[in-house]
Scaffold this motif. Structure first.
Motif, short mmCIF file in Angstrom:
data_model
loop_
_atom_site.label_atom_id
_atom_site.label_comp_id
_atom_site.label_asym_id
_atom_site.label_seq_id
_atom_site.Cartn_x
_atom_site.Cartn_y
_atom_site.Cartn_z
N CYS A 89 -2.18 -9.41 -8.57
CA CYS A 89 -3.08 -9.44 -7.41
C CYS A 89 -4.08 -10.57 -7.66
CB CYS A 89 -3.76 -8.09 -7.23
SG CYS A 89 -5.01 -7.72 -8.49
N GLY A 135 -6.68 -9.27 -1.90
CA GLY A 135 -5.83 -8.66 -2.90
C GLY A 135 -4.39 -9.08 -2.83
N CYS A 136 -4.11 -10.12 -2.08
CA CYS A 136 -2.72 -10.56 -1.94
C CYS A 136 -2.28 -11.37 -3.15
CB CYS A 136 -2.56 -11.42 -0.70
SG CYS A 136 -2.97 -10.59 0.82
N ARG A 139 0.76 -7.66 5.52
CA ARG A 139 -0.02 -6.83 4.62
C ARG A 139 0.06 -7.41 3.22
NH1 ARG A 139 1.17 -1.02 4.37
NH2 ARG A 139 -1.01 -0.93 3.83
N PRO A 140 -0.93 -7.17 2.40
CA PRO A 140 -0.87 -7.68 1.02
C PRO A 140 0.35 -7.14 0.28
CG PRO A 140 -3.05 -6.82 1.52
CD PRO A 140 -2.17 -6.47 2.67
N PRO A 157 -1.93 -5.16 -3.52
CA PRO A 157 -3.38 -4.94 -3.41
C PRO A 157 -4.02 -4.78 -4.78
CG PRO A 157 -2.13 -3.23 -2.24
CD PRO A 157 -1.15 -4.09 -2.96
N CYS A 158 -5.28 -5.17 -4.86
CA CYS A 158 -6.01 -5.09 -6.14
C CYS A 158 -6.23 -3.65 -6.60
CB CYS A 158 -7.36 -5.78 -6.02
SG CYS A 158 -7.23 -7.56 -5.79
#
Length: 156
Positions: free
Chosen positions: A30, A91-92, A113-114, A117-118
């Motif tokens: 991420c 967060g991608c 969408r990521p 994500p983180c």
């Protein structure tokens, strides 16, 4: 001299091991994962210059501060993983840049969408309850302590 070499080696080892885990274990990073790597490369450069012998103690202190910075980012990342605070980033996973595409074409090619994500922990060992961010926190803190110890010995 041996201390500077060890700090340089261990500083380069962390981001290289992370990159290897991406390639071999299909663990996508991420954005916060990628942020944790940059201080190690700066620390590697400082410790490598310390091998020349000029200002070794200050360069080792700088390398230790770089490892501390990575550990700090990892601690922040752990807070995101535990849901203590939100990620400040999308967060991608970093998208590859294709210079042959226009900005509009690159934006259209991004996932809606990521992809990573983180707040989704990445685990190196299945079943082991320590995420990559947690391991980096321990590694970075340990490397910082090592660099500061070698720097203190240079004052003598």
């Amino acid at each position: 001299m041996a201390g500077a070499f060890l700090v340089a080696f261990l500083s380069a080892l962390a981001p290289l091991a992370a990159r290897l885990s991406e390639a071999t274990l299909a663990l996508p990073p991420c954005a916060l994962c990628l942020w944790q790597r940059a201080p190690y490369w700066i620390g590697f450069a400082l410790a490598s210059v310390a091998l020349l012998g000029f200002g070794r103690r200050w360069l080792l202190i700088g390398a230790g501060l770089c490892a501390s910075a990575s550990a700090f980012i990892a601690a922040f990342h752990l807070g995101v993983e535990f849901g203590w605070w939100p990620s400040p980033l999308a967060g991608c996973q970093v998208a590859a840049i294709n210079p042959n595409l226009s900005l509009e074409e690159m934006m259209a090619s991004l996932a809606p969408r990521p992809t990573k994500p983180c707040d989704e922990p990445a685990y190196l060992l299945p079943g082991f309850p320590l995420s990559m961010a947690g391991m980096n926190l321990i590694y970075g803190a340990g490397l910082a302590a090592l660099a500061f110890t070698f720097a203190r010995k240079e004052f003598r």
